[in-house]
Scaffold this motif. Structure first.
Motif, short mmCIF file in Angstrom:
data_model
loop_
_atom_site.label_atom_id
_atom_site.label_comp_id
_atom_site.label_asym_id
_atom_site.label_seq_id
_atom_site.Cartn_x
_atom_site.Cartn_y
_atom_site.Cartn_z
N ARG A 194 0.82 -1.22 0.00
CA ARG A 194 0.00 0.00 0.00
C ARG A 194 0.85 1.27 0.00
NH1 ARG A 194 -4.81 -1.84 -1.64
NH2 ARG A 194 -5.56 -3.56 -0.35
N SER A 195 2.15 1.09 0.06
CA SER A 195 3.04 2.26 0.08
C SER A 195 3.04 2.94 -1.28
CB SER A 195 4.47 1.84 0.44
OG SER A 195 5.01 1.03 -0.60
N LYS A 196 3.33 4.24 -1.28
CA LYS A 196 3.39 4.98 -2.53
C LYS A 196 4.40 4.36 -3.48
CE LYS A 196 4.43 9.50 -4.57
NZ LYS A 196 5.25 8.89 -5.64
N GLU A 197 5.52 3.88 -2.92
CA GLU A 197 6.59 3.32 -3.75
C GLU A 197 6.10 2.11 -4.56
OE1 GLU A 197 8.45 5.77 -0.69
OE2 GLU A 197 6.96 4.13 -0.58
N PHE A 198 5.33 1.22 -3.90
CA PHE A 198 4.86 0.06 -4.67
C PHE A 198 3.66 0.40 -5.54
CE2 PHE A 198 2.57 -3.76 -5.72
CZ PHE A 198 3.58 -4.43 -6.39
N ILE A 199 2.81 1.27 -5.09
CA ILE A 199 1.68 1.68 -5.95
C ILE A 199 2.21 2.27 -7.25
CG2 ILE A 199 -0.21 3.36 -6.17
CD1 ILE A 199 -0.79 2.84 -3.17
N ASP A 200 3.31 3.02 -7.17
CA ASP A 200 3.95 3.57 -8.38
C ASP A 200 4.42 2.45 -9.31
OD1 ASP A 200 3.49 6.14 -7.54
OD2 ASP A 200 5.54 6.51 -6.85
N VAL A 201 4.96 1.38 -8.71
CA VAL A 201 5.41 0.23 -9.50
C VAL A 201 4.22 -0.38 -10.25
CG1 VAL A 201 6.26 -2.15 -9.36
CG2 VAL A 201 7.42 -0.33 -8.09
N MET A 202 3.14 -0.63 -9.52
CA MET A 202 1.96 -1.25 -10.12
C MET A 202 1.39 -0.38 -11.24
SD MET A 202 -0.10 -3.87 -10.19
CE MET A 202 -0.22 -4.78 -8.64
N GLU A 203 1.30 0.92 -10.98
CA GLU A 203 0.74 1.82 -11.99
C GLU A 203 1.64 1.89 -13.22
OE1 GLU A 203 -2.32 3.26 -12.04
OE2 GLU A 203 -2.49 1.86 -10.37
N ASN A 204 2.94 1.91 -13.00
CA ASN A 204 3.89 1.96 -14.13
C ASN A 204 3.82 0.68 -14.95
OD1 ASN A 204 5.92 3.05 -15.76
ND2 ASN A 204 7.54 2.14 -14.53
N ALA A 205 3.73 -0.46 -14.27
CA ALA A 205 3.63 -1.74 -14.98
C ALA A 205 2.38 -1.79 -15.85
CB ALA A 205 3.63 -2.89 -13.98
N ARG A 206 1.26 -1.37 -15.30
CA ARG A 206 0.00 -1.39 -16.06
C ARG A 206 0.05 -0.40 -17.23
NH1 ARG A 206 -4.15 -0.39 -11.39
NH2 ARG A 206 -5.64 -0.33 -13.10
N SER A 207 0.65 0.75 -16.99
CA SER A 207 0.77 1.77 -18.04
C SER A 207 1.65 1.28 -19.18
CB SER A 207 1.33 3.05 -17.43
OG SER A 207 1.54 4.03 -18.41
N LEU A 208 2.74 0.59 -18.85
CA LEU A 208 3.65 0.07 -19.88
C LEU A 208 2.96 -0.98 -20.75
CD1 LEU A 208 6.89 -0.17 -17.74
CD2 LEU A 208 6.70 1.08 -19.90
N VAL A 209 2.13 -1.81 -20.14
CA VAL A 209 1.37 -2.80 -20.91
C VAL A 209 0.51 -2.10 -21.95
CG1 VAL A 209 -0.43 -4.57 -20.82
CG2 VAL A 209 1.39 -4.56 -19.09
N LYS A 210 -0.22 -1.09 -21.50
CA LYS A 210 -1.11 -0.36 -22.41
C LYS A 210 -0.33 0.31 -23.54
CE LYS A 210 -4.74 0.57 -19.00
NZ LYS A 210 -5.51 1.60 -18.26
N GLU A 211 0.81 0.89 -23.19
CA GLU A 211 1.63 1.58 -24.19
C GLU A 211 2.23 0.61 -25.20
OE1 GLU A 211 5.66 4.39 -24.37
OE2 GLU A 211 4.75 3.91 -22.43
N LEU A 212 2.85 -0.46 -24.71
CA LEU A 212 3.53 -1.40 -25.60
C LEU A 212 2.56 -2.13 -26.53
CD1 LEU A 212 6.10 -2.83 -23.04
CD2 LEU A 212 6.68 -1.61 -25.15
N LEU A 213 1.37 -2.42 -26.02
CA LEU A 213 0.38 -3.16 -26.82
C LEU A 213 -0.60 -2.24 -27.54
CD1 LEU A 213 -0.39 -6.17 -24.45
CD2 LEU A 213 1.36 -5.97 -26.23
N ASN A 214 -0.41 -0.93 -27.35
CA ASN A 214 -1.25 0.06 -28.03
C ASN A 214 -2.73 -0.19 -27.73
OD1 ASN A 214 -1.59 2.35 -29.65
ND2 ASN A 214 -1.86 1.14 -31.51
N LEU A 215 -3.04 -0.36 -26.46
CA LEU A 215 -4.41 -0.64 -26.05
C LEU A 215 -5.22 0.66 -26.03
CD1 LEU A 215 -3.85 -3.08 -23.06
CD2 LEU A 215 -4.63 -3.69 -25.35
N PRO A 216 -6.41 0.63 -26.59
CA PRO A 216 -7.26 1.83 -26.55
C PRO A 216 -7.95 1.96 -25.19
CG PRO A 216 -8.39 0.07 -27.70
CD PRO A 216 -7.03 -0.47 -27.35
N GLU A 217 -8.65 3.05 -25.00
CA GLU A 217 -9.48 3.22 -23.80
C GLU A 217 -10.52 2.11 -23.75
OE1 GLU A 217 -9.39 5.48 -21.22
OE2 GLU A 217 -7.42 5.94 -22.09
N GLY A 218 -10.92 1.75 -22.55
CA GLY A 218 -11.95 0.72 -22.42
C GLY A 218 -11.42 -0.65 -22.06
N TYR A 219 -10.08 -0.77 -21.95
CA TYR A 219 -9.47 -2.03 -21.51
C TYR A 219 -8.84 -1.83 -20.14
CZ TYR A 219 -9.75 -4.31 -26.12
OH TYR A 219 -10.19 -4.89 -27.29
#
Length: 356
Positions: free
Chosen positions: A41-66
């Motif tokens: 629940r720390s900011k440091e790990f929440i940043d990790v989770m958010e970055n990981a999810r964001s990278l997936v969307k960017e690399l796979l070119n996912l549109p809104e709604g996924y």
């Protein structure tokens, strides 16, 4: 000597990722705390989770709604979560049987409804991808497995259907360019091409959920996990962090387009040697050969002891084929350097020189 790791999974990871992960286990982000002892629940790990999810969307070119989730239980749990979340009460689903993992997915789905196996390559020990099959109407979804680690086959063209399309991409996610808008649900165990064992990537179109009429157990409900940002329960922090680093590595290489070229070059090098060298024969049908898992056999089993010694002496690891197929399997995932493939090819050529 560093081994040339052809293991099918858990599999090779980039050296720089292993280094950074090792450092983080000792001292994460200069906190003087280990990655595996900080609060999720720390900011440091929440940043990790958010970055990981964001990278997936960017690399796979996912549109809104996924939505992108990092869950647990491997692809094996997704075999059950898929019908729980997509198969309506008294509904039907279509499955394409291309190997051991799709067979297991079919078994789990049958616990919840009527499953129609519309095509199978079991008749030839799954050495090809079925084609020219008919997908029935009035089904809730179609399920396929994009790449088959055991048999070395890979889908080149995905089913065309008006139903929802689901794909298990555990062993070739992030390896080639695909239009991900054709899929409604994609899942992948991390331990082949993205990170260590312990987390499972799920990509799901939000609008398809909540329509089955089922009471879904909380841990099996995608909507619950989405509402909690992949933290309904304590996430596998080590696996998610290492996956994030691997995704950053991939982005810095030039993304999916760049890695696809590298993967094609590695696969071509190895398949060309299999086809050229009379001491070897490929297992999978040529038109369905995988870029990730190269399966092959000796033409003469009497050469096994000689070849096994050659590749062991060359520092090669994890080359033995799956027990259901025998022979050899070279898993050449994203992190596999072409130099290791060249060592394997040289070893195959050595056998040719020795045997004649």
């Amino acid at each position: 000597m560093k081994k040339h790791n052809f293991s099918a999974g858990p599999s090779i990871l980039p050296q720089e990722v292993l280094k950074k992960t090792a450092e983080a286990v000792i001292n994460f982000n200069h906190l003087n705390l280990s990655l595996i002892e900080i609060s999720h629940r720390s900011k440091e790990f929440i940043d990790v989770m958010e970055n990981a999810r964001s990278l997936v969307k960017e690399l796979l070119n996912l549109p809104e709604g996924y939505s992108v989730l990092f869950l647990q239980g491997g692809a094996s749990l997704e075999f059950l979560m898929t019908p729980y979340n997509l198969l309506k009460i008294n509904g039907k689903a279509a499955y394409i049987d291309t190997g051991a993992w799709s067979t297991k997915a079919i078994k789990e789905a049958k616990l919840l409804g009527e499953i129609n196996v519309v095509a199978s390559s079991k008749d030839k020990t799954y050495n090809y991808i079925p084609k020219n099959y008919t997908i029935p109407t009035a089904i809730d979804y179609v399920h396929c497995t994009s790449n088959n680690t055991i048999y070395g086959t890979q889908i080149k063209e995905f089913p065309k259907t008006d139903a929802l399309l689901v794909c298990d991409m555990s062993s070739d996610i992030f390896s080639r360019k695909l239009d991900f808008t054709q899929f409604d649900l994609v899942y992948a165990g991390a331990q082949k091409n993205m990170g260590p064992a312990g987390t499972t990537l799920v990509i799901v179109k939000d609008e398809i959920l909540g329509k089955t009429g089922r009471n879904i157990p909380s841990m099996l409900d995608f909507q619950v996990h989405i509402s909690k940002d992949s933290m309904f329960n304590t996430p596998p922090v080590f696996a998610v962090y290492t996956s994030m680093l691997t995704l950053e590595w991939l982005k810095n290489l030039g993304g999916i387009a760049a890695i696809e070229k590298r993967n094609e070059k590695k696969a071509t090098l190895l398949y060309d040697e299999i086809d050229r060298n009379s001491h070897f024969k490929g297992f999978a049908a040529k038109e369905d050969r995988s870029l990730m898992n190269v399966t092959f056999n000796l033409t003469n089993e009497a050469d096994k002891e000689t070849f096994d010694k050659l590749w062991n002496d060359a520092g090669i690891s994890g080359l033995k084929g799956h027990r259901s197929v025998g022979g050899y399997r070279a898993s050449i995932y994203n992190a596999m350097p072409i130099e290791s493939v060249q060592v394997l090819v040289s070893t195959m050529q050595q056998l040719e020189k020795q045997i004649g």
